[in-house]
Write a protein that holds these residues in place. Sequence first.
Motif, PDB file in Angstrom:
ATOM      1  N   PHE A 440     -13.342 -31.825 -18.436  1.00  0.00           N
ATOM      2  CA  PHE A 440     -14.509 -32.043 -19.291  1.00  0.00           C
ATOM      3  C   PHE A 440     -14.676 -30.917 -20.315  1.00  0.00           C
ATOM      4  O   PHE A 440     -14.914 -31.176 -21.501  1.00  0.00           O
ATOM      5  CB  PHE A 440     -15.767 -32.158 -18.429  1.00  0.00           C
ATOM      6  CG  PHE A 440     -17.047 -32.065 -19.204  1.00  0.00           C
ATOM      7  CD1 PHE A 440     -17.419 -33.063 -20.087  1.00  0.00           C
ATOM      8  CD2 PHE A 440     -17.884 -30.960 -19.072  1.00  0.00           C
ATOM      9  CE1 PHE A 440     -18.599 -32.979 -20.817  1.00  0.00           C
ATOM     10  CE2 PHE A 440     -19.064 -30.858 -19.789  1.00  0.00           C
ATOM     11  CZ  PHE A 440     -19.417 -31.875 -20.665  1.00  0.00           C
ATOM     12  N   ASN A 441     -14.546 -29.679 -19.874  1.00  0.00           N
ATOM     13  CA  ASN A 441     -14.711 -28.536 -20.785  1.00  0.00           C
ATOM     14  C   ASN A 441     -13.663 -28.543 -21.898  1.00  0.00           C
ATOM     15  O   ASN A 441     -13.969 -28.219 -23.053  1.00  0.00           O
ATOM     16  CB  ASN A 441     -14.648 -27.226 -19.996  1.00  0.00           C
ATOM     17  CG  ASN A 441     -15.858 -27.049 -19.087  1.00  0.00           C
ATOM     18  OD1 ASN A 441     -16.951 -27.519 -19.399  1.00  0.00           O
ATOM     19  ND2 ASN A 441     -15.675 -26.388 -17.952  1.00  0.00           N
ATOM     20  N   LYS A 442     -12.431 -28.911 -21.549  1.00  0.00           N
ATOM     21  CA  LYS A 442     -11.371 -28.990 -22.570  1.00  0.00           C
ATOM     22  C   LYS A 442     -11.687 -30.072 -23.595  1.00  0.00           C
ATOM     23  O   LYS A 442     -11.544 -29.872 -24.803  1.00  0.00           O
ATOM     24  CB  LYS A 442     -10.022 -29.295 -21.909  1.00  0.00           C
ATOM     25  CG  LYS A 442      -9.430 -28.140 -21.126  1.00  0.00           C
ATOM     26  CD  LYS A 442      -8.146 -28.573 -20.432  1.00  0.00           C
ATOM     27  CE  LYS A 442      -7.616 -27.492 -19.502  1.00  0.00           C
ATOM     28  NZ  LYS A 442      -6.445 -27.970 -18.716  1.00  0.00           N
ATOM     29  N   LEU A 443     -12.108 -31.231 -23.089  1.00  0.00           N
ATOM     30  CA  LEU A 443     -12.398 -32.363 -23.971  1.00  0.00           C
ATOM     31  C   LEU A 443     -13.600 -32.072 -24.864  1.00  0.00           C
ATOM     32  O   LEU A 443     -13.621 -32.454 -26.034  1.00  0.00           O
ATOM     33  CB  LEU A 443     -12.659 -33.623 -23.145  1.00  0.00           C
ATOM     34  CG  LEU A 443     -11.459 -34.198 -22.396  1.00  0.00           C
ATOM     35  CD1 LEU A 443     -11.903 -35.287 -21.432  1.00  0.00           C
ATOM     36  CD2 LEU A 443     -10.434 -34.754 -23.373  1.00  0.00           C
ATOM     37  N   GLU A 444     -14.597 -31.398 -24.315  1.00  0.00           N
ATOM     38  CA  GLU A 444     -15.811 -31.117 -25.083  1.00  0.00           C
ATOM     39  C   GLU A 444     -15.498 -30.221 -26.274  1.00  0.00           C
ATOM     40  O   GLU A 444     -16.107 -30.347 -27.337  1.00  0.00           O
ATOM     41  CB  GLU A 444     -16.868 -30.470 -24.188  1.00  0.00           C
ATOM     42  CG  GLU A 444     -18.253 -30.479 -24.804  1.00  0.00           C
ATOM     43  CD  GLU A 444     -19.303 -29.903 -23.879  1.00  0.00           C
ATOM     44  OE1 GLU A 444     -20.467 -30.305 -23.983  1.00  0.00           O
ATOM     45  OE2 GLU A 444     -18.963 -29.033 -23.052  1.00  0.00           O
ATOM     46  N   ILE A 445     -14.514 -29.354 -26.121  1.00  0.00           N
ATOM     47  CA  ILE A 445     -14.155 -28.429 -27.196  1.00  0.00           C
ATOM     48  C   ILE A 445     -13.355 -29.134 -28.290  1.00  0.00           C
ATOM     49  O   ILE A 445     -13.606 -28.961 -29.479  1.00  0.00           O
ATOM     50  CB  ILE A 445     -13.336 -27.237 -26.634  1.00  0.00           C
ATOM     51  CG1 ILE A 445     -14.221 -26.366 -25.736  1.00  0.00           C
ATOM     52  CG2 ILE A 445     -12.737 -26.397 -27.756  1.00  0.00           C
ATOM     53  CD1 ILE A 445     -13.456 -25.334 -24.922  1.00  0.00           C
ATOM     54  N   HIS A 472     -28.336 -31.198 -14.571  1.00  0.00           N
ATOM     55  CA  HIS A 472     -29.574 -31.124 -15.346  1.00  0.00           C
ATOM     56  C   HIS A 472     -29.388 -30.256 -16.597  1.00  0.00           C
ATOM     57  O   HIS A 472     -29.953 -30.550 -17.661  1.00  0.00           O
ATOM     58  CB  HIS A 472     -30.704 -30.571 -14.470  1.00  0.00           C
ATOM     59  CG  HIS A 472     -32.053 -30.749 -15.074  1.00  0.00           C
ATOM     60  ND1 HIS A 472     -33.044 -29.800 -15.002  1.00  0.00           N
ATOM     61  CD2 HIS A 472     -32.584 -31.775 -15.782  1.00  0.00           C
ATOM     62  CE1 HIS A 472     -34.119 -30.227 -15.640  1.00  0.00           C
ATOM     63  NE2 HIS A 472     -33.869 -31.431 -16.120  1.00  0.00           N
ATOM     64  N   ALA A 473     -28.582 -29.209 -16.468  1.00  0.00           N
ATOM     65  CA  ALA A 473     -28.319 -28.338 -17.625  1.00  0.00           C
ATOM     66  C   ALA A 473     -27.615 -29.118 -18.741  1.00  0.00           C
ATOM     67  O   ALA A 473     -27.958 -28.987 -19.926  1.00  0.00           O
ATOM     68  CB  ALA A 473     -27.466 -27.147 -17.185  1.00  0.00           C
ATOM     69  N   ILE A 474     -26.614 -29.942 -18.358  1.00  0.00           N
ATOM     70  CA  ILE A 474     -25.908 -30.764 -19.358  1.00  0.00           C
ATOM     71  C   ILE A 474     -26.858 -31.808 -19.930  1.00  0.00           C
ATOM     72  O   ILE A 474     -26.880 -32.046 -21.146  1.00  0.00           O
ATOM     73  CB  ILE A 474     -24.676 -31.432 -18.728  1.00  0.00           C
ATOM     74  CG1 ILE A 474     -23.634 -30.375 -18.354  1.00  0.00           C
ATOM     75  CG2 ILE A 474     -24.057 -32.463 -19.676  1.00  0.00           C
ATOM     76  CD1 ILE A 474     -22.447 -30.905 -17.569  1.00  0.00           C
ATOM     77  N   PHE A 475     -27.669 -32.407 -19.074  1.00  0.00           N
ATOM     78  CA  PHE A 475     -28.644 -33.413 -19.505  1.00  0.00           C
ATOM     79  C   PHE A 475     -29.590 -32.838 -20.557  1.00  0.00           C
ATOM     80  O   PHE A 475     -29.860 -33.463 -21.590  1.00  0.00           O
ATOM     81  CB  PHE A 475     -29.422 -33.911 -18.287  1.00  0.00           C
ATOM     82  CG  PHE A 475     -30.503 -34.906 -18.607  1.00  0.00           C
ATOM     83  CD1 PHE A 475     -30.209 -36.239 -18.782  1.00  0.00           C
ATOM     84  CD2 PHE A 475     -31.834 -34.500 -18.717  1.00  0.00           C
ATOM     85  CE1 PHE A 475     -31.210 -37.163 -19.074  1.00  0.00           C
ATOM     86  CE2 PHE A 475     -32.836 -35.407 -19.003  1.00  0.00           C
ATOM     87  CZ  PHE A 475     -32.525 -36.747 -19.171  1.00  0.00           C
ATOM     88  N   PHE A 480     -30.213 -31.216 -27.772  1.00  0.00           N
ATOM     89  CA  PHE A 480     -29.965 -30.124 -28.727  1.00  0.00           C
ATOM     90  C   PHE A 480     -28.714 -30.366 -29.563  1.00  0.00           C
ATOM     91  O   PHE A 480     -28.604 -29.875 -30.680  1.00  0.00           O
ATOM     92  CB  PHE A 480     -29.847 -28.790 -27.982  1.00  0.00           C
ATOM     93  CG  PHE A 480     -31.130 -28.345 -27.340  1.00  0.00           C
ATOM     94  CD1 PHE A 480     -32.170 -27.857 -28.110  1.00  0.00           C
ATOM     95  CD2 PHE A 480     -31.312 -28.429 -25.968  1.00  0.00           C
ATOM     96  CE1 PHE A 480     -33.369 -27.449 -27.531  1.00  0.00           C
ATOM     97  CE2 PHE A 480     -32.502 -28.035 -25.371  1.00  0.00           C
ATOM     98  CZ  PHE A 480     -33.539 -27.541 -26.157  1.00  0.00           C
ATOM     99  N   ILE A 481     -27.745 -31.116 -29.016  1.00  0.00           N
ATOM    100  CA  ILE A 481     -26.512 -31.373 -29.788  1.00  0.00           C
ATOM    101  C   ILE A 481     -26.610 -32.681 -30.570  1.00  0.00           C
ATOM    102  O   ILE A 481     -25.625 -33.142 -31.158  1.00  0.00           O
ATOM    103  CB  ILE A 481     -25.264 -31.375 -28.882  1.00  0.00           C
ATOM    104  CG1 ILE A 481     -25.323 -32.494 -27.844  1.00  0.00           C
ATOM    105  CG2 ILE A 481     -25.081 -30.029 -28.212  1.00  0.00           C
ATOM    106  CD1 ILE A 481     -24.063 -32.605 -27.001  1.00  0.00           C
TER     107      ILE A 481
END
Length: 614
Positions: A440-445, A472-475, A480-481
């Motif tokens: 997920f982190n790779k794809l998000e970048i 919840h943090a991602i939610f 914001f994005i």
Amino acid sequence: MMRISRHDIPFISFFATSHSSSIRLYSSTHSNTKLGLNSNIENVKCLNDAVSLFHQMVRRKPLPHVVSFSKLFKTMQNMKHYSAVVSLFREMQKLGIPINGYILCNVINSYCLMHRVDCAFSVLPIYLKNAIPFDVVTFTTLIRGIFAENKVKDAVELFKKLVRDKICEPNEVMYATVMNGLSKRGHTEKTLSLLRLMEQGSTKPNIYIYSIVIDALCKDGNLDIAINLLNEMKQKGIPPDIVTYSSLIDGLCKLGQWEKVKTFFSEMLNLNIYPDVHTFNMVIDGLCKEGKVEDAEEVMNHMIEKGVDPNIITYNTIMDGYCLCGQLDRARRVFDSMVDKNIEPDIFSYNILINGYCKLKKVDEAMQLFCEISQKGSKPNIVTYNILLQGMFEVGRIGFAKKFFDEMLSMGPLPNLSTHSTLLNGYFKYGFVEEAMSLFNKLEIKTEDIDIAFYSVVINGLCKNGKLDEAHAIFQKLSFIGLLLDVRAYTIMINGFCLEGLFDEAKDILRKMEANGCFPDNVTYNVIVQGFLRCSKISEMTTFMKEMTGRGFSFDATTAELLVNVIRENPSVLDMIPELHSEKRNPTEECDSSLGSFECQLSAVIFWLKSFAT
């Protein structure tokens, strides 16, 4: 929004009043040259041929007739070399080679097909400079191009200006272009209004125009209005054709109105209009979607008797129908019969069967078909790989799924967002949280087109693996994005809190989503009620149950099962649900005397659930 008047419309009114005919630029003395060039143009097979021929033409003395250049450009356009048409046209201008309206219309059309309608408008002053009149074809091409860019208001604005300022008289093709553009973008009422306006003018609607409107009405489910319009056509002496009837039959099939379908089939035959394979496929598709696959196969046999050969779509539709019913043997039989009739299965045929096998967890059979694709000279597509990956994760073949994905990276199509969502779902399902988050982190970048559905997969996976804070943090980050939260994302987060027994937080999310204009659906309420039931919070469950019924929602099978289980363990719960006592008909009065009191009460619960639940 494009401002039509700001571009070249001021030129149009001026030119429309000062010119009435095209200027002849060449005489018939070039006829022999033209015949030779026509042969050369017909032999153009690729872009290099076209460019080479163009350079030969511009070096000839005398120059070839302007019509030859126009034909060459049309050939290039048919080969989809739109930018090359524009480039060669500019070269013509630099060389001072005369042009005509056909060439300019080709250039405008090329710009439109490149989705550069702004550049297409820049061609209009060239008409004026060369004293070439605009015509209805020019503006029809522009309107079609504007619609292709989904600028509906601009297209309508230009059309209205042409009519209002009498710049050119719209013909049937222009009306059809506007109506088609409106109907394909869901503006059915405007399409119908334009038909009514056309009926009052000098250019009367023909069968093609009426068919566009009838098709739009049918796709919107307005079958009664569509049938009334059909009757109007007949009264005006405009006979319907196969296209008109096909639209009506398709709409009726989607609504399951089979008696009316039969009526229209009979009407067609009485008018000597015979259904083609496309019409039959509509009926077959409608039957399959209602689960009447055997009836659909009978229709196919009937069409064969009538001399209409089924095509690949016919067979694929019936195969898909059987697969949806879980009847893989019958689906495979249809597949094999298609091959026996020398109809080569396409990738859709294979995907339908592969998906059917995967749904039944028969991954080995699915993989055999996958291997067969390449042997038959076809090629698996991204859908094929995604189906198989999903199937492998469903049966717990994690290692095999990873190897299959690696194989896809090395020799298959590029993975898309759906592929990665399948991988993440699989990793989370079997507890590979670190691996999932690494991906997920790779794809998000590096991925730009990540949508709310993709983030929902991650949030759901984290919640189900006890990582509520991370979820919840991602939610919270999504707003914001700039991603708009949908009902599924909210429901997943609510479910996460319910799973941890954090009902205040769950209710807080519920109220926030409503405040943000995203209203809960049936799934949302069932998730909350299930949470209350798991924690035996019956009074809270009752409160939300009332809210559910007030909004027209009801229990799903999982909620109903939970409620029955709770009552089995704690019969006193029955007294806490007042709705049970408000039933007019009390099934306990009809209980068998051999049953105990609790069994009778449980019978009442089940009766109530049947009336309340979906």
